[in-house]
Design an enzyme around this catalytic site. Structure first.
Site, PDB file in Angstrom:
ATOM      1  N   GLU A 157       0.833  -1.209   0.000  1.00  0.00           N
ATOM      2  CA  GLU A 157       0.000   0.000   0.000  1.00  0.00           C
ATOM      3  C   GLU A 157       0.867   1.259   0.000  1.00  0.00           C
ATOM      4  O   GLU A 157       0.849   2.054   0.934  1.00  0.00           O
ATOM      5  CB  GLU A 157      -0.971  -0.011   1.183  1.00  0.00           C
ATOM      6  CG  GLU A 157      -1.997  -1.129   1.099  1.00  0.00           C
ATOM      7  CD  GLU A 157      -3.106  -1.030   2.133  1.00  0.00           C
ATOM      8  OE1 GLU A 157      -4.230  -1.466   1.845  1.00  0.00           O
ATOM      9  OE2 GLU A 157      -2.843  -0.511   3.249  1.00  0.00           O
ATOM     10  N   GLU A 268      -6.382  -7.060  -1.589  1.00  0.00           N
ATOM     11  CA  GLU A 268      -6.948  -6.991  -0.240  1.00  0.00           C
ATOM     12  C   GLU A 268      -8.399  -6.552  -0.362  1.00  0.00           C
ATOM     13  O   GLU A 268      -8.690  -5.545  -1.012  1.00  0.00           O
ATOM     14  CB  GLU A 268      -6.211  -5.985   0.651  1.00  0.00           C
ATOM     15  CG  GLU A 268      -4.788  -6.341   1.010  1.00  0.00           C
ATOM     16  CD  GLU A 268      -4.207  -5.363   2.036  1.00  0.00           C
ATOM     17  OE1 GLU A 268      -4.987  -4.789   2.836  1.00  0.00           O
ATOM     18  OE2 GLU A 268      -2.980  -5.166   2.029  1.00  0.00           O
TER      19      GLU A 268
END
Length: 356
Positions: A157, A268
């Site tokens: 991320e 995710e």
């Protein structure tokens, strides 16, 4: 007439088979498994029989496992040795391994990208060599243990950069050089065949944020070029922003593919079975999905369909479906698991992976 009677069921079966295998990667992140087992937790399949979690996942259609890798965590959680042990079990169960390198001793995400202890925080040349050597060491360790790795994500991320302070977004040349070094740590490793190299950002529904990052990092004048990586991964959570619509995700994935030419994955995602007090309104085109086990199935199927209908869309990973000691999974919802946190029994939603 007899020929048509026989042929029709065969066509139906063929179509069903193709529909249920449209994604190359049908995955789950079960990084917490060894920690859960150390705490005495045992898992049960949908019939209540105790089995290793990896076997339960495999039986329900999961074919790939994502594992977070930390550098030097204080208690050893998610370090290299931990991940080798987990990956051996994953491979023995017949699933592929996807390593998510955090380049940190702890959690790395848009709000935290802390440089590991002992790594440079003031010289980018030193830091990029450390990144290269560490990444190659991780890959070589898996190779020496006879473990094939399908995907390596170079950062977790990283929309706001990685390895702060040198890799903060006020210096995209540094970010690009870090990513280039990490990519070649994979390429120069002894792993064979070579894993696919992924760059992974959060807020996968936000095309403007995705475009801003990739345009900046690829035009920074540094070493990173598009051929350094193979895959674009995104996180897609429905409970952090009402703008995270399925429609926005569809647009973002298609644009990522058409603009950068990479295969794309949602790496995710979660859906709650209980969310009595959400901190944010849910996106408008998800409000018909209930907070329930059946709702989990519906949500995953809808996201998977979006990925599958995107040119180059190849995978979906559910984040920590069995972390029973952390049912909220960091969200304001009470329970996002596909395993009942009180009974440790797999919920029927886990079988959704066999349908995507």
């Amino acid at each position: 007439m007899l020929g048509k009677t026989v042929l029709l069921p065969l066509l139906v079966l063929l179509c069903h088979s193709l529909a249920s295998a449209s994604l190359v990667y049908r995955g789950a992140d079960i990084s917490s498994l060894l920690i859960e087992e150390k705490a005495g937790i045992e898992y049960k399949n949908v019939n209540g029989q105790t089995q290793p979690l990896e076997n339960i996942l495999k039986a329900n259609g999961v074919n790939s496992v994502r594992q977070r890798v930390w550098v030097n965590p204080s208690d050893g959680s998610y370090n290299l040795d931990y991940n080798v042990k987990l990956a051996k079990r994953v491979k023995a169960a017949g699933m592929s391994v996807y390593l998510d390198l955090h380049f940190s001793d702890t959690w790395a995400d848009p709000s935290h990208q802390t440089t590991p202890r002992g790594w440079s925080t003031n010289d980018i040349g030193t830091l990029t060599w450390q990144v290269y050597n560490y990444t190659m060491e991780v890959c070589n360790t898996f190779a020496s243990n006879g473990i094939d790795v399908s995907i390596v994500a170079i950062g977790n991320e990283i929309r706001n950069g990685l390895l702060w302070p040198l890799g903060k977004p006020d210096n995209y040349a540094n970010i690009a050089n870090i990513l280039h070094s990490a990519a070649f740590g994979v390429k120069d490793s002894t792993l064979s065949p070579k894993p696919k190299i992924m760059i992974h950002l959060d807020n996968g529904w936000d095309w403007s944020a995705q475009k801003f990052f990739y345009n900046r990092v690829l035009s920074s004048g540094a070493n990173l070029v598009k051929s350094d990586f193979d895959l674009i991964g995104v996180s897609y959570y429905p409970f952090y922003n009402p703008s995270a619509t399925l429609s926005a995700l569809t647009t973002s994935l298609k644009n990522l593919r058409s603009t950068y030419g990479k295969d794309v994955l949602v790496v995710e995602t979660d859906w709650p079975v209980s969310c009595p007090n959400p901190a944010y309104a849910f996106p408008s085109d998800l409000k018909d999905i209930p907070f329930s086990v059946a709702g989990q199935t519906t949500f995953v199927q809808r996201v998977a369909n979006i990925v599958a209908q995107t040119p180059g869309g190849i995978g979906l990973y559910y984040w920590e479906p069995a972390w029973v000691q952390n049912a909220a999974l960091g969200s304001s919802c009470a329970d996002n698991l596909m395993v009942d946190w009180s009974t440790r029994q797999a919920r029927t939603s886990l079988s959704v992976f066999a349908t995507i």
